[in-house]
Design an enzyme around this catalytic site. Structure first.
Site, PDB file in Angstrom:
ATOM      1  N   CYS A 157      17.348  18.004  15.854  1.00 38.21           N
ATOM      2  CA  CYS A 157      17.688  19.308  15.264  1.00 38.21           C
ATOM      3  C   CYS A 157      18.857  19.283  14.284  1.00 38.21           C
ATOM      4  O   CYS A 157      18.723  19.779  13.171  1.00 38.21           O
ATOM      5  CB  CYS A 157      17.999  20.354  16.324  1.00 38.21           C
TER       6      CYS A 157
ATOM      7  N   ARG B 230      18.021   8.771  24.796  1.00 39.71           N
ATOM      8  CA  ARG B 230      18.707   9.524  25.845  1.00 39.71           C
ATOM      9  C   ARG B 230      18.940   8.586  27.012  1.00 39.71           C
ATOM     10  O   ARG B 230      18.038   7.838  27.398  1.00 39.71           O
ATOM     11  CB  ARG B 230      17.849  10.715  26.297  1.00 39.71           C
TER      12      ARG B 230
ATOM     13  N   GLN C 128       9.803  11.817  19.210  1.00 37.23           N
ATOM     14  CA  GLN C 128       9.293  13.181  19.362  1.00 37.23           C
ATOM     15  C   GLN C 128       8.474  13.554  18.132  1.00 37.23           C
ATOM     16  O   GLN C 128       8.861  13.220  17.015  1.00 37.23           O
ATOM     17  CB  GLN C 128      10.460  14.169  19.449  1.00 37.23           C
TER      18      GLN C 128
ATOM     19  N   ASP D 286       8.435  16.140  16.369  1.00 37.98           N
ATOM     20  CA  ASP D 286       9.329  17.287  16.318  1.00 37.98           C
ATOM     21  C   ASP D 286       9.097  18.097  15.058  1.00 37.98           C
ATOM     22  O   ASP D 286       8.704  17.552  14.035  1.00 37.98           O
ATOM     23  CB  ASP D 286      10.757  16.734  16.281  1.00 37.98           C
TER      24      ASP D 286
ATOM     25  N   HIS E  46      11.020  21.743  13.064  1.00 36.69           N
ATOM     26  CA  HIS E  46      11.885  22.921  13.132  1.00 36.69           C
ATOM     27  C   HIS E  46      11.431  23.908  12.090  1.00 36.69           C
ATOM     28  O   HIS E  46      11.182  23.539  10.944  1.00 36.69           O
ATOM     29  CB  HIS E  46      13.339  22.516  12.933  1.00 36.69           C
TER      30      HIS E  46
ATOM     31  N   LYS F 233      10.919  30.257  25.556  1.00 34.60           N
ATOM     32  CA  LYS F 233       9.997  29.216  25.105  1.00 34.60           C
ATOM     33  C   LYS F 233       8.615  29.377  25.715  1.00 34.60           C
ATOM     34  O   LYS F 233       8.432  30.069  26.710  1.00 34.60           O
ATOM     35  CB  LYS F 233      10.549  27.835  25.478  1.00 34.60           C
TER      36      LYS F 233
ATOM     37  N   HIS G 124      12.185  25.410  17.515  1.00 39.01           N
ATOM     38  CA  HIS G 124      11.863  24.001  17.739  1.00 39.01           C
ATOM     39  C   HIS G 124      10.447  23.950  18.273  1.00 39.01           C
ATOM     40  O   HIS G 124      10.077  24.800  19.074  1.00 39.01           O
ATOM     41  CB  HIS G 124      12.697  23.368  18.859  1.00 39.01           C
TER      42      HIS G 124
END
Length: 578
Positions: free
Chosen positions: A274, A303, A321, A323, A325, A405, A451
């Site tokens: 992000c 992580r 990911q 991902d 945005h 979410k 996200h």
RNA sequence: GCCAAAGUAGCUCAGUGGUAGAGCAGCUCACUCGUAAUGAGCAGGUCGCGGGUUCGACUCCCAUCUUUGGCUCCA
């Protein structure tokens, strides 16, 4: 005698029987709790010594004897003081008694020599249980009352059914799960590996696994362009400023890879994409006319997951990911959410997941952002889910602190649920990074940020795919789509030419030029679950035809090569499973 | 991180207080083969890593790393 017995009651009663058996064997055991769970039951014990698998057999024998003795389950209501006296030497039970709210009845159940604090209900007698219908499965550790500050107890898991036949069906199901295990198939199909000496939780994609990943990514990228996304690339590390501003250092420092010092600054491997997408946003001023931005990235993040949490591809320390945005104006929010959800479902269906269930998580107690934004965003999520006709559950207060979410869970081929897609509002980061756009009225306003990940992590998604298909991928995803098997050496040259021709068609083709016999070559291709095996010998060479053996054993001989090529193109284009 | 179990050849696994064994895979040779394993031979391991006990440790003990089953956690 009641014959329509509830499985949950059977399982709960089974837990009591197990506790009785354990106390028979080790009378000094302290008992905790023993509920029925999905497919079975467990009981937590504080034991005088560790258990072994041999103990499970002994416990099983004692349980069978108790069941056969046919003693009744007797319920009795007692006062709090009576209960405390009864369980004077059982500290965990005393704690449970204290936790029962005032005014609520305290009941105990006794069967044979065993009495347990319990709300019930139970079967009438142990005769209602089936001595052949249960099996003790495993020994595990579990914190008392699920709190890691509390002592660790020993939990024995068992499964219980109405009879031996139902038990066997369930045990077959467990065997099926084991056969589909992506860690096992990953080795057998030579897809990926993990190397403890090179770092736990870090995935190595072998050529055959990488082919699957490339098929996934190629499809993913193409669909993102079609659906109005821009693809971006961002760095893997960044200065601490990013994570201080985003708040990750405050909340998740322990789960981040530790800092790297360089040029008097601290750098961190990114645990999230992000802030990097935000940097792109902040690179210039934005007008309402430009929004929405939809920026996607296959972003690799790191992580520091706890050692005990790692599990094959499902839980790793470095993963990619899928991902994206979305930066949207408030009045674009509703449409964008609907589109994201529709896109998610399309992607999931493309990979063969057709049973999807949504979970909407709403505002938790601790949260940031304005109430009216939470309300509007939550309403938008609900509307979108309803518009798509998805079944859904609402997890009240289950959202992250920064926004509500939707999570999408799919059911795989054998009915297990996996969480894949997630769509999350974020009221936190736009504030922290002071994101703005200039609206019609010339005022700077705050965009909404969403996200979303459709597949979650590519590694995990790959693991789920492997288990869903049990390694037999549909041709569009299969590492090798076609394997050419020459019958004898005299067919080698022709086979090589055929390989070239098929590669020219864009197919992923392997050729078996080993000196194995035909049987062995077929066996090897079959073990790799290659969808199409082409047997090439004199007959085929003579007529520009192929003999196709499908991995399900079906066989079609003398197919004109051109027909076979168009058949495979069709199956791949339609993403069919064969 | 916690409880428990495990770690022996590339893989799957046997084994024992006296410095290791099988099958498959690999390599070599022979066979050139029509739908789920052709045969023979060869090679391959400081028994996870580090300490300790012992005349001697792969085996017993301690520590450590990793894996597995759970628990806790999962932005």
């Amino acid at each position: 005698m009641a014959k329509e017995l509830n499985l949950e009651t059977i399982r709960h009663s089974m837990a009591h029987v197990m506790a009785e058996a354990v106390l028979e064997i080790m009378p000094e055991t302290k008992i905790a709790i023993g509920p029925a769970i999905e497919n079975g039951f467990y009981y937590d014990f504080d034991l005088p010594r560790p258990l072994t698998d041999a103990d499970l057999e002994t416990i099983t024998e004692h349980m069978k004897a108790i069941i056969k003795s046919g003693v009744p389950f007797e319920r009795k209501e007692v006062s709090r003081d009576e209960a405390k006296a009864l369980f004077a030497d059982q500290p965990y039970k005393l704690e449970l008694i204290d936790a029962i709210p005032e005014g609520e009845t305290v009941s105990i159940y006794t069967q044979g020599k065993f009495t347990d604090l319990c709300r019930g209900p139970h079967v009438e007698t142990t005769k209602d249980l089936n001595a052949e219908g249960f099996k003790l499965l495993s020994i595990a550790g579990a914190y008392w009352r699920g709190n890691e500050k509390n002592p660790m107890l020993t939990r024995i898991y068992g499964t219980a059914w109405k009879n031996g036949k139902e038990l066997r069906v369930y045990l077959d199901h467990l065997a099926d799960i084991e056969k589909r295990d992506h860690r096992k198939l990953g080795k057998e199909l030579d897809l990926f590996s993990l190397h403890e000496e090179a770092g736990p939780g870090l995935v190595y994609w072998h050529p055959r696994g990488a082919r699957v990943r490339q098929a996934i990514e190629e499809f993913w990228r193409g669909e993102h362009y079609k659906n109005g996304y821009e693809l971006v690339y961002t760095p893997h590390v960044g200065k601490s400023w990013l994570w201080e501003t985003s708040g990750h250092l405050d909340f998740y420092k322990d789960s981040m890879y530790p800092k790297m010092e360089m040029d008097k600054a601290d750098y961190y491997a990114k645990p999230m994409n992000c802030p990097f997408h935000i940097m792109i946003y902040k690179n210039s001023k934005h007008s309402y006319r430009e929004l929405p931005f939809r920026w996607a990235e296959l972003g690799t993040v790191y992580r520091y997951e706890k050692a005990g949490a790692l599990h094959g591809l499902m839980r790793v320390r470095g993963f990619t990911q899928d991902d994206a945005h979305l930066f949207v104006t408030p009045d674009q929010m509703d449409d964008e959410i609907v589109e994201v959800l529709r896109f998610s479902l399309y992607m999931l269906h493309s990979f063969g997941f057709n049973d999807v269930h949504a979970y909407i998580s709403t505002k938790p107690e601790k949260s940031v952002g304005r109430q009216e934004d939470w309300d509007a965003a939550t309403a938008a999520l609900k509307k979108a889910v309803e518009k798509e006709g998805l079944s859904y559950d609402i997890d009240e207060g289950g959202g992250a602190f920064y926004g509500p979410k939707i999570d999408l869970k799919v059911k795989d081929a054998i009915g297990r649920e996996w969480q894949l897609s997630t769509v999350q509002f974020d009221f936190n980061l736009p504030e922290r990074f002071d994101l703005t756009f200039v609206d019609k009225d010339g005022q700077e306003k705050r965009p909404f940020m969403i996200h979303r990940a459709l597949l979650g992590s590519i590694e995990r998604f790959f693991g789920v795919l492997i288990e869903h298909y049990a390694g037999a991928f549909p041709p569009w995803l299969s590492p090798d789509q076609i394997v050419i098997i020459p019958v004898g050496e005299n067919a080698f040259d022709y086979s090589k030419a055929l390989e070239k021709r098929l590669r020219g068609e864009g197919f992923r083709v392997a050729i078996d030029l080993s000196d194995d016999r035909l049987n062995a070559k077929i066996r090897n291709a079959q073990k790799l679950k290659t969808p199409y095996m082409l047997i090439i010998g004199e007959k085929e060479m003579a007529g520009d035809v192929v003999s196709v053996r499908y991995r399900n054993g079906k066989q079609v001989n003398g197919v004109p090569t051109a027909d076979f090529i168009s058949e495979v193109h069709g199956v791949i284009d339609r993403k069919e499973q064969i």
